[in-house]
Design an enzyme around this catalytic site. Structure first.
Site, PDB file in Angstrom:
ATOM      1  N   HIS A 220      10.645  29.524   4.171  1.00  0.00           N
ATOM      2  CA  HIS A 220      11.667  29.944   5.131  1.00  0.00           C
ATOM      3  C   HIS A 220      11.042  30.691   6.331  1.00  0.00           C
ATOM      4  CE1 HIS A 220      14.626  29.145   1.919  1.00  0.00           C
ATOM      5  NE2 HIS A 220      15.569  29.281   2.828  1.00  0.00           N
TER       6      HIS A 220
ATOM      7  N   CYS B 160       8.711  24.889  -1.832  1.00  0.00           N
ATOM      8  CA  CYS B 160       9.187  26.246  -2.110  1.00  0.00           C
ATOM      9  C   CYS B 160       8.126  26.945  -2.955  1.00  0.00           C
ATOM     10  CB  CYS B 160      10.510  26.147  -2.873  1.00  0.00           C
ATOM     11  SG  CYS B 160      11.164  27.720  -3.422  1.00  0.00           S
ATOM     12  N   ASN B 161       7.590  28.035  -2.422  1.00  0.00           N
ATOM     13  CA  ASN B 161       6.558  28.781  -3.162  1.00  0.00           C
ATOM     14  C   ASN B 161       7.119  29.397  -4.433  1.00  0.00           C
ATOM     15  OD1 ASN B 161       4.056  29.205  -1.086  1.00  0.00           O
ATOM     16  ND2 ASN B 161       5.982  29.046  -0.016  1.00  0.00           N
ATOM     17  N   THR B 162       8.368  29.863  -4.352  1.00  0.00           N
ATOM     18  CA  THR B 162       8.979  30.539  -5.497  1.00  0.00           C
ATOM     19  C   THR B 162       9.187  29.542  -6.646  1.00  0.00           C
ATOM     20  OG1 THR B 162      10.150  31.897  -3.869  1.00  0.00           O
ATOM     21  CG2 THR B 162      10.873  32.086  -6.149  1.00  0.00           C
TER      22      THR B 162
ATOM     23  N   TYR C 179      16.467  31.949  -4.264  1.00  0.00           N
ATOM     24  CA  TYR C 179      15.801  32.032  -5.570  1.00  0.00           C
ATOM     25  C   TYR C 179      15.025  33.340  -5.727  1.00  0.00           C
ATOM     26  CZ  TYR C 179      16.254  26.936  -6.568  1.00  0.00           C
ATOM     27  OH  TYR C 179      16.704  25.674  -6.850  1.00  0.00           O
ATOM     28  N   GLY C 180      14.448  33.797  -4.622  1.00  0.00           N
ATOM     29  CA  GLY C 180      13.432  34.843  -4.679  1.00  0.00           C
ATOM     30  C   GLY C 180      13.891  36.193  -5.197  1.00  0.00           C
TER      31      GLY C 180
ATOM     32  N   CYS D 225       6.253  31.834   2.175  1.00  0.00           N
ATOM     33  CA  CYS D 225       7.598  31.363   1.823  1.00  0.00           C
ATOM     34  C   CYS D 225       7.961  30.351   2.899  1.00  0.00           C
ATOM     35  CB  CYS D 225       8.587  32.531   1.821  1.00  0.00           C
ATOM     36  SG  CYS D 225      10.323  32.013   1.717  1.00  0.00           S
TER      37      CYS D 225
HETATM   38  N1  DGL Z   1      11.705  28.918   0.464  1.00  0.00           N
HETATM   39  C1  DGL Z   1      11.362  29.535  -0.733  1.00  0.00           C
HETATM   40  C2  DGL Z   1       9.916  29.881  -0.910  1.00  0.00           C
HETATM   41  O1  DGL Z   1       9.064  29.255  -0.309  1.00  0.00           O
HETATM   42  C3  DGL Z   1      12.329  30.408  -1.482  1.00  0.00           C
HETATM   43  C4  DGL Z   1      13.298  31.283  -0.767  1.00  0.00           C
HETATM   44  C5  DGL Z   1      14.367  31.797  -1.714  1.00  0.00           C
HETATM   45  O2  DGL Z   1      15.177  30.979  -2.160  1.00  0.00           O
HETATM   46  O3  DGL Z   1      14.347  33.000  -1.996  1.00  0.00           O
HETATM   47  O4  DGL Z   1       9.569  30.747  -1.671  1.00  0.00           O
END
Ligand code: DGL
Length: 266
Positions: free
Chosen positions: A184, A70-72, A39-40, A182
């Site tokens: 991840h 997910c922060n995003t 997503y980011g 994030c």
């Molecule tokens: N895990 C995600 C986050 O906390 C987003 C990672 C991604 O999809 O770019 O932002």
């Protein structure tokens, strides 16, 4: 009824892992938007569309609360989601507040690792304007790290070289904390501990999110006493291999398989 967890990919499993430890009598549904990860690096309108569709898909199953792990996705969509759905929805944001407190006590700065989109979004900028009174917080987007993680790449040498390159322009002695903004990124704590000077503390929002979830479930009398810590996995493109990958990712975190097999040399 189960507690739902949602992320673009395997990142949110780092939060699920905390929840599994915290709630032995709950069951869980973990959902990854494999069709649209990452997503980011996408435009916010596109991410919002994906998040809305994914949450609709998740809520076809019965869940009593949903963690946007997910922060995003949180920064883009949490308000709209809360306005549409009645169940408790818990979001995430980079844990800059505890980091500022800790770094200030050491007279040091804070470095926030997150996706491009999280760091650019209004939610993050507002948070920092509100809490970073002495301007000690610096952002560092690490989009490639999401890709490494999705590939389950825990190659010690490759990862430490990546971090060293990204951190080249920073005088790390000035920093007291690094925020993993994030979901991840917590997979890479072992290699980060090796790359960063030993006084730097790593802070992520996993435990805090699970504590908020726990408070909310208590308040709403939604805690279970007959769950069995069961986890079901689902992903938006139905890829069977990805189901295995999600289980492997949980294993990596639970067994700390991302620890180095040999004593790393600097
Ligand atoms: N895990 C995600 C986050 O906390 C987003 C990672 C991604 O999809 O770019 O932002």
């Amino acid at each position: 009824m189960r507690i739902g967890f949602f992320d673009s990919g395997i990142g949110g499993i780092s939060v699920l892992n905390e929840a599994v430890k915290h709630f032995p009598k709950e069951d869980f549904l973990y959902y990854a938007d494999t069709r649209n990860v990452p997503y980011g690096t996408k435009a916010k309108e596109e991410v919002n569309k994906h998040v809305q569709a994914a949450v609709e898909d998740i809520l076809k199953e019965e869940v009593k609360a949903l963690v946007i792990a997910c922060n995003t996705a949180t920064s883009i969509s949490i308000n709209e989601l809360r306005s549409i759905y009645d169940i408790p929805i818990i979001g995430m944001e980079p844990a800059a507040k505890p980091a500022i407190k800790l770094s200030s006590s050491m007279d040091k700065r804070v470095l926030v690792f997150a996706t491009d989109l999280t760091l650019k979004e209004l939610k993050y900028r507002k948070l920092i304007t509100r809490i970073d009174k002495d301007s000690i917080v610096d952002p560092l987007p690490l989009p490639e790290l999401v890709e490494f993680c999705e590939d389950l790449n825990f190659n010690w040498d490759e990862l430490s070289a990546y971090f060293r390159t990204k951190l080249e322009g920073f005088d790390l002695n000035q920093y007291g904390t690094v925020v993993l903004g994030c979901t991840h990124f917590p997979y890479y704590k072992p290699v980060l501990k090796e790359v960063l000077p030993s006084h730097i503390q790593l802070i992520d929002g996993g435990k805090g999110t699970v504590e908020r979830l726990s408070t909310l479930l208590k308040e709403k009398s939604l805690l279970s006493d007959n769950g069995t810590n069961n986890i079901s996995f689902k992903c938006s493109n139905g890829d069977r291999n990805y189901m295995l990958k999600m289980r492997n990712a949980l294993n990596v975190l639970q067994n700390e398989l991302n620890k180095p097999k040999r004593k790393p040399h600097k």
